[in-house]
Design an enzyme around this catalytic site. Structure first.
Site, mmCIF file in Angstrom:
data_model
loop_
_atom_site.group_PDB
_atom_site.id
_atom_site.type_symbol
_atom_site.label_atom_id
_atom_site.label_comp_id
_atom_site.label_asym_id
_atom_site.label_seq_id
_atom_site.Cartn_x
_atom_site.Cartn_y
_atom_site.Cartn_z
ATOM 1 N N LYS A 28 49.202 -3.778 37.537
ATOM 2 C CA LYS A 28 49.497 -3.776 38.981
ATOM 3 C C LYS A 28 48.729 -2.657 39.677
ATOM 4 O O LYS A 28 48.124 -2.868 40.730
ATOM 5 C CB LYS A 28 51.013 -3.631 39.177
ATOM 6 C CG LYS A 28 51.458 -3.661 40.626
ATOM 7 C CD LYS A 28 52.870 -4.187 40.771
ATOM 8 C CE LYS A 28 53.914 -3.239 40.234
ATOM 9 N NZ LYS A 28 54.108 -2.044 41.081
ATOM 10 N N GLY A 101 55.468 0.025 47.286
ATOM 11 C CA GLY A 101 55.190 1.418 47.656
ATOM 12 C C GLY A 101 53.735 1.766 47.418
ATOM 13 O O GLY A 101 53.102 2.460 48.224
ATOM 14 N N ARG A 129 62.247 3.804 51.560
ATOM 15 C CA ARG A 129 61.520 4.790 50.735
ATOM 16 C C ARG A 129 60.749 5.796 51.596
ATOM 17 O O ARG A 129 60.265 5.462 52.674
ATOM 18 C CB ARG A 129 60.585 4.053 49.767
ATOM 19 C CG ARG A 129 61.384 3.153 48.817
ATOM 20 C CD ARG A 129 60.510 2.383 47.882
ATOM 21 N NE ARG A 129 59.828 3.243 46.941
ATOM 22 C CZ ARG A 129 58.922 2.806 46.060
ATOM 23 N NH1 ARG A 129 58.608 1.527 46.027
ATOM 24 N NH2 ARG A 129 58.348 3.645 45.231
ATOM 25 N N SER A 174 52.582 12.545 41.795
ATOM 26 C CA SER A 174 52.536 11.169 42.291
ATOM 27 C C SER A 174 51.103 10.672 42.397
ATOM 28 O O SER A 174 50.309 11.197 43.191
ATOM 29 C CB SER A 174 53.228 11.077 43.658
ATOM 30 O OG SER A 174 52.927 9.832 44.260
ATOM 31 N N ASP A 327 57.596 4.433 35.249
ATOM 32 C CA ASP A 327 58.193 3.117 35.507
ATOM 33 C C ASP A 327 58.932 2.556 34.291
ATOM 34 O O ASP A 327 59.507 1.462 34.372
ATOM 35 C CB ASP A 327 57.102 2.123 35.936
ATOM 36 C CG ASP A 327 56.549 2.465 37.313
ATOM 37 O OD1 ASP A 327 57.280 3.088 38.113
ATOM 38 O OD2 ASP A 327 55.385 2.120 37.593
HETATM 39 C C1 S3P Z 1 51.754 3.884 40.929
HETATM 40 C C2 S3P Z 1 52.245 5.138 40.776
HETATM 41 C C3 S3P Z 1 53.648 5.427 40.430
HETATM 42 C C4 S3P Z 1 54.385 4.196 39.933
HETATM 43 C C5 S3P Z 1 54.070 2.971 40.721
HETATM 44 C C6 S3P Z 1 52.579 2.688 40.695
HETATM 45 C C7 S3P Z 1 50.340 3.716 41.312
HETATM 46 O O1 S3P Z 1 54.293 5.934 41.575
HETATM 47 O O2 S3P Z 1 55.780 4.423 39.935
HETATM 48 O O3 S3P Z 1 54.760 1.847 40.205
HETATM 49 O O4 S3P Z 1 49.797 2.615 41.167
HETATM 50 O O5 S3P Z 1 49.740 4.713 41.767
HETATM 51 P P1 S3P Z 1 54.192 7.505 41.923
HETATM 52 O O6 S3P Z 1 52.789 7.876 41.776
HETATM 53 O O7 S3P Z 1 54.655 7.659 43.337
HETATM 54 O O8 S3P Z 1 55.096 8.165 40.929
#
Ligand code: S3P
Length: 448
Positions: A28, A101, A129, A174, A327
């Site tokens: 993803k 998100g 969020r 993050s 995750d």
């Molecule tokens: C992601 C980063 C993670 C993860 C999300 C996908 C990404 O979030 O939980 O499902 O693709 O950058 P955070 O970076 O906010 O922890």
């Protein structure tokens, strides 16, 4: 899509051994990025293995709204005609990122340094969020954001007409925030620097290099210092999206807890920023063989042979491992319930601001299934009941969260009594073939 359709209850009953191959869909995180960077390159990017989950489809639609031409050319095969860095056009309507998100935060970053205004929204989960973690650093570039109280969607972002480059130390580990800043830095002159104390998934950095940006990563005392030279011409690429290790976690963990199981999970990422769950499972005593190590789509991968493991022991998961398995805590807490002894997960407060409050959702659901739990703001403790020891017999609330839904359906495969979820519809966001794939291995999941 900002509203899910009707709730789709689902029930999972105890099943016989799982066998066969679990070929999960594309990653993803990498799928979102392939569309975004493709849209910011000049010319045609071709993508294979794209995850055709709702989150990624929403990002594809958003890229069209910003002026890129995005078309599906076959199953998992997509073409993106990009408009170049700074070439986005102002969208005519609200950008709806659905449940994602990653989608909304990365897209906000990608438009924040171009003179245009865009309004973003999402489903009931995404509208809860926090977006301040992204709009704070975007303000340093000169962008402005107007949202609801607490920095919630719907939110309007006014991109900076004369952006300045920034130097930003991430206050939270993050990858979404890191990536939003890097994407904004693309259309700022000079060098944008992001500093991360704990390494998070590095797909944006890898892909930026692949698309021809000038980017360096230095490891210093303050952590990783990532420096990006602004205003490059990104060259279109062929991107082969590898399978998603976060989706692979579900058949893997199911095979570990269902008696007699022996399955293969091909092409699981061994990228150190993504493989924390697999390290943890091995430390717990999981019977996993890592076969045929190789590279796929620029990521180190291996085929996993996973067998039922009746001697798994709970452990203390090191908090510094959290970003590499962020995750995967919901499904780990299911495995923990079927292990011996207690599993302690500390440093996991970020789980409270995911698609749902995942500490609360897992704690309440596991308790309803008869498992003893302790929690505080930053910690989840699961008292294992051993293989076959979890009573089950509950309906668990999924709170519009795909990973909570899949975790409880996996728990139902090994619990003594059936486990239902109130709404499995969010599973389409990341793993649209979950039900068929799991039942093909031997699961007994049905619609309620
Ligand atoms: C992601 C980063 C993670 C993860 C999300 C996908 C990404 O979030 O939980 O499902 O693709 O950058 P955070 O970076 O906010 O922890």
């Amino acid at each position: 899509m900002s509203g899910h359709g009707d709730a789709q209850p689902m029930i999972s009953a105890k099943c016989g051994p799982l066998t066969g191959e679990a070929a999960v869909p594309g990653d993803k995180s990498i799928s979102h990025r392939a569309l975004l960077f493709g849209a910011m390159a000049v010319g045609e990017t071709r993508i294979t293995g794209l995850l055709e989950g709702q989150d990624v489809l929403d990002t594809a639609r958003a890229m069209r709204a910003f002026g890129a031409t995005v078309t599906q050319t076959g199953p998992g095969a997509w073409s993106v005609h990009g408009v170049g860095v700074g070439g986005f056009r102002e969208p005519e309507d609200v950008i709806d990122c659905g449940n994602s998100g990653t989608g909304v935060r990365l897209i906000m970053g990608s438009m924040a340094t171009t003179a245009m205004t865009a309004t973003f929204t999402g489903d009931a989960s995404l509208r809860k969020r926090p977006m301040g973690r992204v709009t704070d650093p975007l303000a340093l570039f000169g962008a402005q954001a107007y949202g609801r109280k607490g920095g919630r969607l719907p939110m309007t972002v006014v991109g900076a007409a004369n952006p300045v480059p920034v130097r930003y130390a991430l206050p939270v580990a993050s990858a979404q925030v890191k990536s939003a800043v890097l994407l904004a830095g693309l259309n700022a002159p000079g060098e944008t620097v992001v500093i991360e104390r704990e390494p998070t998934r590095d797909h944006s950095e890898r892909m930026l290099l692949g698309f021809g940006a000038e980017l360096t990563v230095e490891k210093g005392r303050e952590g990783h210092v990532i420096t990006l030279k602004g205003q490059p011409e990104l060259r279109p690429q062929s991107v082969a999206v590898p399978r998603d290790p976060s989706s692979a976690a579900f058949p893997t963990c199911a095979a570990l807890i269902v008696e007699g199981s022996d399955i293969t999970v091909p092409g699981v990422s061994q990228n150190l920023t993504r493989n924390g769950l697999y390290l943890t499972l091995v430390e717990m005593g999981a019977r996993i063989d890592f076969l045929n190590p190789r590279e796929e789509g620029g990521e180190p991968v291996a085929d996993l042979r996973v067998r039922f493991s009746d001697a798994m022991q709970g452990i203390e998961v090191p908090p510094e491992r959290a970003p590499s398995m962020i995750d995967e805590y919901p499904i780990l807490s299911v495995v923990a319930a079927f292990s011996h002894g207690k599993t302690v997960m500390r440093g996991v407060r970020e789980l409270r601001v995911k698609e749902s409050d995942r500490i609360d959702a897992m704690a309440r659901g596991l308790e309803a299934c008869g498992v003893r739990i302790e929690e505080d703001e930053d910690t989840l403790v699961v008292y294992g009941m051993g293989p076959g020891g979890v009573p089950g017999g509950a309906t668990c609330a999924t709170h519009l969260d795909h990973r909570i839904a899949m975790s409880f359906l996996v728990a139902g495969m090994a619990a003594r009594a059936e486990i239902a979820v109130d709404d499995a519809s969010p599973i389409v966001t990341s793993f649209p073939i979950f039900e068929g794939l799991m039942n093909g291995l031997g699961a007994a999941i049905r619609r309620g």
